[in-house]
Design an enzyme around this catalytic site. Structure first.
Site, PDB file in Angstrom:
ATOM      1  N   GLU A 100       0.823  -1.194   0.000  1.00 46.94           N
ATOM      2  CA  GLU A 100       0.000   0.000   0.000  1.00 46.94           C
ATOM      3  C   GLU A 100       0.861   1.250   0.000  1.00 46.94           C
ATOM      4  O   GLU A 100       1.971   1.257   0.513  1.00 46.94           O
ATOM      5  CB  GLU A 100      -0.887   0.012   1.256  1.00 46.94           C
ATOM      6  CG  GLU A 100      -1.950  -1.063   1.191  1.00 46.94           C
ATOM      7  CD  GLU A 100      -2.744  -1.190   2.484  1.00 46.94           C
ATOM      8  OE1 GLU A 100      -3.864  -1.693   2.413  1.00 46.94           O
ATOM      9  OE2 GLU A 100      -2.244  -0.810   3.549  1.00 46.94           O
ATOM     10  N   CYS A 113       3.477   8.414   0.967  1.00 48.94           N
ATOM     11  CA  CYS A 113       4.135   7.470   1.866  1.00 48.94           C
ATOM     12  C   CYS A 113       4.231   6.132   1.135  1.00 48.94           C
ATOM     13  O   CYS A 113       3.216   5.541   0.753  1.00 48.94           O
ATOM     14  CB  CYS A 113       3.280   7.367   3.130  1.00 48.94           C
ATOM     15  SG  CYS A 113       3.904   6.210   4.332  1.00 48.94           S
ATOM     16  N   CYS A 120       7.443  -6.962   7.390  1.00 50.16           N
ATOM     17  CA  CYS A 120       8.657  -6.408   7.981  1.00 50.16           C
ATOM     18  C   CYS A 120       9.216  -7.414   8.979  1.00 50.16           C
ATOM     19  O   CYS A 120       8.452  -8.044   9.711  1.00 50.16           O
ATOM     20  CB  CYS A 120       8.357  -5.092   8.699  1.00 50.16           C
ATOM     21  SG  CYS A 120       9.835  -4.312   9.380  1.00 50.16           S
ATOM     22  N   CYS A 124       8.807  -4.926  15.685  1.00 52.16           N
ATOM     23  CA  CYS A 124       8.483  -3.949  16.738  1.00 52.16           C
ATOM     24  C   CYS A 124       7.136  -4.322  17.356  1.00 52.16           C
ATOM     25  O   CYS A 124       6.189  -4.674  16.652  1.00 52.16           O
ATOM     26  CB  CYS A 124       8.456  -2.537  16.178  1.00 52.16           C
ATOM     27  SG  CYS A 124      10.017  -2.088  15.417  1.00 52.16           S
ATOM     28  N   CYS A 127       3.743  -2.459  16.376  1.00 47.20           N
ATOM     29  CA  CYS A 127       3.495  -2.164  14.961  1.00 47.20           C
ATOM     30  C   CYS A 127       2.745  -3.293  14.275  1.00 47.20           C
ATOM     31  O   CYS A 127       3.144  -4.456  14.337  1.00 47.20           O
ATOM     32  CB  CYS A 127       4.809  -1.903  14.247  1.00 47.20           C
ATOM     33  SG  CYS A 127       4.633  -1.643  12.479  1.00 47.20           S
ATOM     34  N   CYS A 338       0.221   6.220   8.436  1.00 42.76           N
ATOM     35  CA  CYS A 338       1.555   5.925   7.947  1.00 42.76           C
ATOM     36  C   CYS A 338       2.260   5.002   8.944  1.00 42.76           C
ATOM     37  O   CYS A 338       2.217   5.211  10.135  1.00 42.76           O
ATOM     38  CB  CYS A 338       2.313   7.231   7.837  1.00 42.76           C
ATOM     39  SG  CYS A 338       3.307   7.329   6.389  1.00 42.76           S
TER      40      CYS A 338
HETATM   41  N1  SAH Z   1      10.195   0.702   9.339  1.00 45.62           N
HETATM   42  C1  SAH Z   1      10.383   2.093   9.346  1.00 45.62           C
HETATM   43  C2  SAH Z   1       9.360   2.844   8.525  1.00 45.62           C
HETATM   44  C3  SAH Z   1       7.920   2.389   8.628  1.00 45.62           C
HETATM   45  S1  SAH Z   1       7.161   2.572  10.188  1.00 45.62           S
HETATM   46  C4  SAH Z   1      10.430   2.631  10.742  1.00 45.62           C
HETATM   47  O1  SAH Z   1      10.138   1.890  11.667  1.00 45.62           O
HETATM   48  O2  SAH Z   1      10.814   3.787  10.900  1.00 45.62           O
HETATM   49  C5  SAH Z   1       6.787   4.315  10.193  1.00 45.62           C
HETATM   50  C6  SAH Z   1       6.483   4.894  11.564  1.00 45.62           C
HETATM   51  O3  SAH Z   1       5.234   4.428  12.091  1.00 45.62           O
HETATM   52  C7  SAH Z   1       7.541   4.546  12.613  1.00 45.62           C
HETATM   53  O4  SAH Z   1       8.000   5.725  13.225  1.00 45.62           O
HETATM   54  C8  SAH Z   1       6.785   3.690  13.611  1.00 45.62           C
HETATM   55  O5  SAH Z   1       7.334   3.860  14.897  1.00 45.62           O
HETATM   56  C9  SAH Z   1       5.361   4.209  13.487  1.00 45.62           C
HETATM   57  N2  SAH Z   1       4.316   3.293  13.945  1.00 45.62           N
HETATM   58  C10 SAH Z   1       4.265   1.959  13.815  1.00 45.62           C
HETATM   59  N3  SAH Z   1       3.149   1.465  14.378  1.00 45.62           N
HETATM   60  C11 SAH Z   1       2.461   2.510  14.889  1.00 45.62           C
HETATM   61  C12 SAH Z   1       1.228   2.651  15.604  1.00 45.62           C
HETATM   62  N4  SAH Z   1       0.477   1.603  15.894  1.00 45.62           N
HETATM   63  N5  SAH Z   1       0.848   3.892  15.961  1.00 45.62           N
HETATM   64  C13 SAH Z   1       1.595   4.964  15.658  1.00 45.62           C
HETATM   65  N6  SAH Z   1       2.753   4.891  14.988  1.00 45.62           N
HETATM   66  C14 SAH Z   1       3.204   3.679  14.603  1.00 45.62           C
HETATM   67 FE1  SF4 Z   2       8.976  -2.683  10.779  1.00 48.26          FE
HETATM   68 FE2  SF4 Z   2       6.900  -1.565  11.972  1.00 48.26          FE
HETATM   69 FE3  SF4 Z   2       9.212  -1.708  13.252  1.00 48.26          FE
HETATM   70 FE4  SF4 Z   2       8.952  -0.005  11.173  1.00 48.26          FE
HETATM   71  S1  SF4 Z   2       7.876   0.092  13.124  1.00 48.26           S
HETATM   72  S2  SF4 Z   2      10.649  -1.450  11.586  1.00 48.26           S
HETATM   73  S3  SF4 Z   2       7.542  -1.219   9.867  1.00 48.26           S
HETATM   74  S4  SF4 Z   2       7.958  -3.474  12.598  1.00 48.26           S
END
Ligand code: SAH
Ligand code: SF4
Length: 349
Positions: A100, A113, A120, A124, A127, A338
């Site tokens: 997406e 974006c 991934c 995390c 996420c 995003c």
């Molecule tokens: N993998 C990269 C880019 C994609 S994630 C990274 O981690 O930076 C993009 C952003 O979304 C990151 O800053 C992450 O911390 C945030 N993010 C992920 N899950 C989220 C959630 N449930 N609520 C708010 N932000 C979130």
């Molecule tokens: Fe991957 Fe989500 Fe962590 Fe970004 S925040 S590195 S997309 S698991």
């Protein structure tokens, strides 16, 4: 033998090449370097989908190209528009996989974006993308085709690699795609308007900085190794001190700052004590802080902080002269926030 024959006949996708690679591919066909720039303009400025359209190349050259190479494209399978104007595009790849992209219009800006992986591997804990594990890296062509597809109908002024995936875990393809985005012969987007977001792959941050000049966003999300080890397993390999050092050494475009993303999670990292440590951690790093209230999703173990905690955190940073914005969650009604794009994946493949 047969397998080799079939493979050697496979056509290369010209969108998998950065300019230098296209130059050397054409060099192998006995063509001049400037031909690569002509082809780039057709692909990324005029949206060509066939070599036949490239009328400043001879008919013979176009025919020869078509026997050796192809031009891929992506069309959105579905587009959803949020009440706030955010648009989400779903692109189908082969084997039923999908990615997406999200377009976020904001007054004079329109930020796209883009995703860099299907799923991934970073895991995390907060996420949604992380829960899908890594399916595969996107090819350069699949990254740039998200842009090609959206610019056909929309104005795009900024690009952030903040969609699905960890961009620096797919560094070679991401660097190719970034070069195409900022190239005067490619999408012609200023490097001040292109940002890569990473969870903190320290060696790759340095490699990115050597390969291309763009903005860097770091998903910090915690201010002690103890906290960050739990939220982001990558921290066990590259702890905070190393990550901060990598930020300090990153060669940003002129007068730019590192973006520090900080997802605020209720009861986990949302106190003034956290804010105090954040200020200390970022001392001497030209940075702007993006506070992102945790976006809850079905099954998430964490919650969004109270508005009062978010406000107090924000104010604490402001009062210490830091640049801080609290990012409104855009496109919530279409789950387009995003960084938490949901792949329509088979859970067990
Ligand atoms: N993998 C990269 C880019 C994609 S994630 C990274 O981690 O930076 C993009 C952003 O979304 C990151 O800053 C992450 O911390 C945030 N993010 C992920 N899950 C989220 C959630 N449930 N609520 C708010 N932000 C979130
Ligand atoms: Fe991957 Fe989500 Fe962590 Fe970004 S925040 S590195 S997309 S698991």
């Amino acid at each position: 033998m047969k397998g080799f024959f079939v493979k050697s006949m496979e056509k290369v996708d010209v969108k998998d090449f950065c300019l230098e690679e296209l130059e050397s591919f054409l060099g192998g066909m006995g063509k001049e370097k400037y031909r690569a720039r002509q082809i780039f303009k057709w692909l990324y400025q005029k949206g060509a989908v066939s070599f036949d359209e490239m009328t400043n190349l001879s008919k013979e050259f176009r025919a020869e190209l078509a026997t050796r190479a192809r031009i891929s494209s992506l069309a959105p399978e579905r587009t959803e528009v949020s009440a706030d104007g955010t648009k989400k595009y779903l692109f189908m790849l082969e084997n039923g996989l999908s990615v997406e992209s999200v377009l976020i219009p904001d007054e004079e800006r329109a930020t796209l974006c883009v995703s860099t992986q299907v799923g991934c591997a970073m895991g995390c804990r907060f996420c949604l993308t992380g829960t899908f594990r890594l399916q595969r890296n996107l090819r350069c062509s699949e990254i740039v085709n998200q842009v090609c597809s959206v610019v056909k109908t929309e104005r795009v002024t900024n690009i952030v690699l903040m969609g699905m995936g960890e961009p620096l875990a797919n560094l070679d393809n991401v660097v190719r795609a970034l070069k195409i985005m900022v190239s005067p012969d490619g999408f012609q987007i200023s490097n001040r308007r292109v940002t890569v977001s990473t969870s903190g792959l320290v060696p790759e941050i340095a490699r990115l900085g050597q390969a291309v000049t763009v903005n860097l966003a770091v998903s910090l999300n915690a201010t002690t190794d103890e906290q960050r080890d739990v939220l982001m397993p990558v921290n066990r390999k590259y702890p905070l001190a190393e990550l901060i050092e990598a930020c300090r050494n990153f060669p940003l475009p002129n007068r730019r700052m590192i973006t520090v993303e900080y997802v605020m999670i209720r009861g986990i990292n949302d106190t003034l004590e956290d804010a105090r440590r954040l200020v200390k951690l970022l001392k001497g790093i030209p940075s702007k802080i993006n506070l992102i209230p945790f976006n809850e999703y079905e099954g998430s173990e964490y919650g969004t902080p109270e508005q009062a905690s978010i406000d107090a955190f924000h104010r604490y940073l402001l009062d210490r002269n830091l640049t801080v914005i609290t990012r409104a969650s855009r496109g919530r009604d279409i789950s387009a926030a995003c960084g938490q794009l949901r792949a329509k994946l088979e859970k067990n493949n």
